[in-house]
Motif scaffolding. Structure first.
Motif, PDB file in Angstrom:
ATOM      1  N   ASN A 144       0.804  -1.230   0.000  1.00  0.00           N
ATOM      2  CA  ASN A 144       0.000   0.000   0.000  1.00  0.00           C
ATOM      3  C   ASN A 144       0.830   1.271   0.000  1.00  0.00           C
ATOM      4  N   SER A 145       2.065   1.197  -0.460  1.00  0.00           N
ATOM      5  CA  SER A 145       2.887   2.398  -0.545  1.00  0.00           C
ATOM      6  C   SER A 145       2.680   3.044  -1.912  1.00  0.00           C
ATOM      7  N   PRO A 146       2.935   4.345  -2.010  1.00  0.00           N
ATOM      8  CA  PRO A 146       2.790   5.032  -3.306  1.00  0.00           C
ATOM      9  C   PRO A 146       4.014   4.806  -4.188  1.00  0.00           C
ATOM     10  N   LYS A 147       3.884   5.114  -5.457  1.00  0.00           N
ATOM     11  CA  LYS A 147       5.051   5.132  -6.340  1.00  0.00           C
ATOM     12  C   LYS A 147       5.985   6.201  -5.801  1.00  0.00           C
ATOM     13  N   SER A 148       7.286   5.875  -5.732  1.00  0.00           N
ATOM     14  CA  SER A 148       8.195   6.783  -5.026  1.00  0.00           C
ATOM     15  C   SER A 148       9.617   6.703  -5.565  1.00  0.00           C
ATOM     16  N   TYR A 149      10.441   7.660  -5.105  1.00  0.00           N
ATOM     17  CA  TYR A 149      11.834   7.789  -5.492  1.00  0.00           C
ATOM     18  C   TYR A 149      12.547   8.527  -4.368  1.00  0.00           C
ATOM     19  N   ALA A 150      13.878   8.596  -4.448  1.00  0.00           N
ATOM     20  CA  ALA A 150      14.652   9.307  -3.424  1.00  0.00           C
ATOM     21  C   ALA A 150      15.498  10.393  -4.073  1.00  0.00           C
ATOM     22  N   ILE A 151      15.706  11.448  -3.290  1.00  0.00           N
ATOM     23  CA  ILE A 151      16.603  12.542  -3.650  1.00  0.00           C
ATOM     24  C   ILE A 151      17.647  12.647  -2.538  1.00  0.00           C
ATOM     25  N   ILE A 152      18.907  12.707  -2.926  1.00  0.00           N
ATOM     26  CA  ILE A 152      19.993  12.908  -1.965  1.00  0.00           C
ATOM     27  C   ILE A 152      20.701  14.192  -2.366  1.00  0.00           C
ATOM     28  N   ASP A 153      20.703  15.146  -1.456  1.00  0.00           N
ATOM     29  CA  ASP A 153      21.304  16.448  -1.738  1.00  0.00           C
ATOM     30  C   ASP A 153      21.951  16.966  -0.468  1.00  0.00           C
ATOM     31  N   ASN A 154      23.181  17.407  -0.608  1.00  0.00           N
ATOM     32  CA  ASN A 154      23.913  17.962   0.519  1.00  0.00           C
ATOM     33  C   ASN A 154      23.938  16.947   1.660  1.00  0.00           C
ATOM     34  N   GLU A 155      23.253  17.197   2.757  1.00  0.00           N
ATOM     35  CA  GLU A 155      23.245  16.265   3.887  1.00  0.00           C
ATOM     36  C   GLU A 155      21.873  15.640   4.127  1.00  0.00           C
ATOM     37  N   LYS A 156      20.969  15.749   3.157  1.00  0.00           N
ATOM     38  CA  LYS A 156      19.611  15.265   3.355  1.00  0.00           C
ATOM     39  C   LYS A 156      19.273  14.159   2.357  1.00  0.00           C
ATOM     40  N   ILE A 157      18.585  13.141   2.868  1.00  0.00           N
ATOM     41  CA  ILE A 157      18.020  12.086   2.036  1.00  0.00           C
ATOM     42  C   ILE A 157      16.507  12.181   2.213  1.00  0.00           C
ATOM     43  N   GLN A 158      15.803  12.286   1.097  1.00  0.00           N
ATOM     44  CA  GLN A 158      14.344  12.328   1.134  1.00  0.00           C
ATOM     45  C   GLN A 158      13.782  11.256   0.217  1.00  0.00           C
ATOM     46  N   ILE A 159      12.713  10.628   0.666  1.00  0.00           N
ATOM     47  CA  ILE A 159      11.927   9.758  -0.199  1.00  0.00           C
ATOM     48  C   ILE A 159      10.620  10.493  -0.449  1.00  0.00           C
ATOM     49  N   LEU A 160      10.265  10.606  -1.735  1.00  0.00           N
ATOM     50  CA  LEU A 160       9.077  11.357  -2.123  1.00  0.00           C
ATOM     51  C   LEU A 160       8.153  10.508  -2.980  1.00  0.00           C
ATOM     52  N   SER A 161       6.862  10.773  -2.862  1.00  0.00           N
ATOM     53  CA  SER A 161       5.894  10.150  -3.763  1.00  0.00           C
ATOM     54  C   SER A 161       5.862  10.970  -5.050  1.00  0.00           C
ATOM     55  N   LEU A 162       5.233  10.439  -6.076  1.00  0.00           N
ATOM     56  CA  LEU A 162       5.199  11.143  -7.356  1.00  0.00           C
ATOM     57  C   LEU A 162       4.490  12.483  -7.283  1.00  0.00           C
ATOM     58  N   ASP A 163       3.622  12.680  -6.281  1.00  0.00           N
ATOM     59  CA  ASP A 163       2.966  13.989  -6.134  1.00  0.00           C
ATOM     60  C   ASP A 163       3.834  14.982  -5.361  1.00  0.00           C
ATOM     61  N   GLY A 164       5.033  14.559  -4.983  1.00  0.00           N
ATOM     62  CA  GLY A 164       5.966  15.443  -4.291  1.00  0.00           C
ATOM     63  C   GLY A 164       5.882  15.415  -2.778  1.00  0.00           C
ATOM     64  N   SER A 165       4.983  14.612  -2.221  1.00  0.00           N
ATOM     65  CA  SER A 165       4.866  14.497  -0.768  1.00  0.00           C
ATOM     66  C   SER A 165       6.061  13.753  -0.199  1.00  0.00           C
ATOM     67  N   VAL A 166       6.588  14.243   0.927  1.00  0.00           N
ATOM     68  CA  VAL A 166       7.710  13.582   1.581  1.00  0.00           C
ATOM     69  C   VAL A 166       7.185  12.367   2.350  1.00  0.00           C
ATOM     70  N   ILE A 167       7.733  11.213   2.050  1.00  0.00           N
ATOM     71  CA  ILE A 167       7.359   9.960   2.717  1.00  0.00           C
ATOM     72  C   ILE A 167       8.258   9.747   3.933  1.00  0.00           C
ATOM     73  N   ASP A 168       9.541  10.016   3.753  1.00  0.00           N
ATOM     74  CA  ASP A 168      10.514   9.841   4.835  1.00  0.00           C
ATOM     75  C   ASP A 168      11.720  10.723   4.504  1.00  0.00           C
ATOM     76  N   GLU A 169      12.480  11.100   5.524  1.00  0.00           N
ATOM     77  CA  GLU A 169      13.686  11.878   5.287  1.00  0.00           C
ATOM     78  C   GLU A 169      14.604  11.768   6.485  1.00  0.00           C
ATOM     79  N   THR A 170      15.869  12.039   6.232  1.00  0.00           N
ATOM     80  CA  THR A 170      16.855  12.037   7.305  1.00  0.00           C
ATOM     81  C   THR A 170      18.029  12.915   6.899  1.00  0.00           C
ATOM     82  N   ILE A 171      18.730  13.364   7.889  1.00  0.00           N
ATOM     83  CA  ILE A 171      20.008  14.032   7.691  1.00  0.00           C
ATOM     84  C   ILE A 171      21.065  12.953   7.867  1.00  0.00           C
ATOM     85  N   TYR A 172      22.048  12.920   7.004  1.00  0.00           N
ATOM     86  CA  TYR A 172      23.082  11.880   7.117  1.00  0.00           C
ATOM     87  C   TYR A 172      24.457  12.464   7.214  1.00  0.00           C
TER      88      TYR A 172
END
Length: 172
Positions: A144-172
């Motif tokens: 039941n999860s949405p279609k999604s992808y991840a963006i890694i930029d600078n010190e942040k990792i975000q997982i986003l759904s196709l509508d741009g909603s943040v599913i999960d994120e962390t500073i690494y």
């Protein structure tokens, strides 16, 4: 000071040309420096998919999934690795599909981040001193999860759904 690179991370396209097209649209939209594909990419339109990926071959890292082992593209201008390492803005990432990942001993990979696909469910977990990231699936999500992808930029990792909603994120 070195400019931070932006990574688009996608998994489990499973031969969906529309999912590959969406991936390439996101790559352009984010002006990503690199596209990391975490396996289970190709299907019946493999030749056309390879042709599209060849266009960004210098900005591409592709690992094989458990459904990609039969596929040997003769005219691919990029490599398909069983696994790889990538420098994520000064941090080492182990990049794999995930079907052979030994999650009982994550430190054996010598990386602070593990990027994996295979489970079709997005998550960011901090385990054994390692950040483990699965972007989910951009084509065939499960649980039941949405279609999604991840963006890694600078010190942040975000997982986003196709509508741009943040599913999960962390500073690494």
């Amino acid at each position: 000071m070195t400019k931070s690179r932006l990574f688009l991370v996608v998994a489990d396209i499973h031969g969906s040309m529309s999912a590959l097209d969406k991936t390439l649209d996101l790559f352009d939209e984010y002006k990503a420096d690199k596209l990391i594909l975490l396996g289970d990419i190709f299907g019946t339109d493999a030749d056309e998919m390879v042709e599209k990926l060849n266009r960004i071959k210098d900005k591409l890292l592709v690992v094989r999934g458990n459904n990609d082992w039969y596929f040997e593209p003769e005219f691919a201008e990029f490599d398909l690795f069983p696994n790889a390492y990538e420098n994520l803005n000064g941090r080492t990432a182990y990049v794999c599909h995930g079907h052979k990942l030994n999650d009982m001993n994550l430190s054996q990979y010598g990386a602070s981040v593990i990027l994996q696909g295979h489970v079709h469910r997005p998550f960011i977990l901090k385990e054994q001193g390692v950040i483990r990231v699965c972007p989910g699936s951009i084509a065939v999500p499960r649980f039941n999860s949405p279609k999604s992808y991840a963006i890694i930029d600078n010190e942040k990792i975000q997982i986003l759904s196709l509508d741009g909603s943040v599913i999960d994120e962390t500073i690494y």
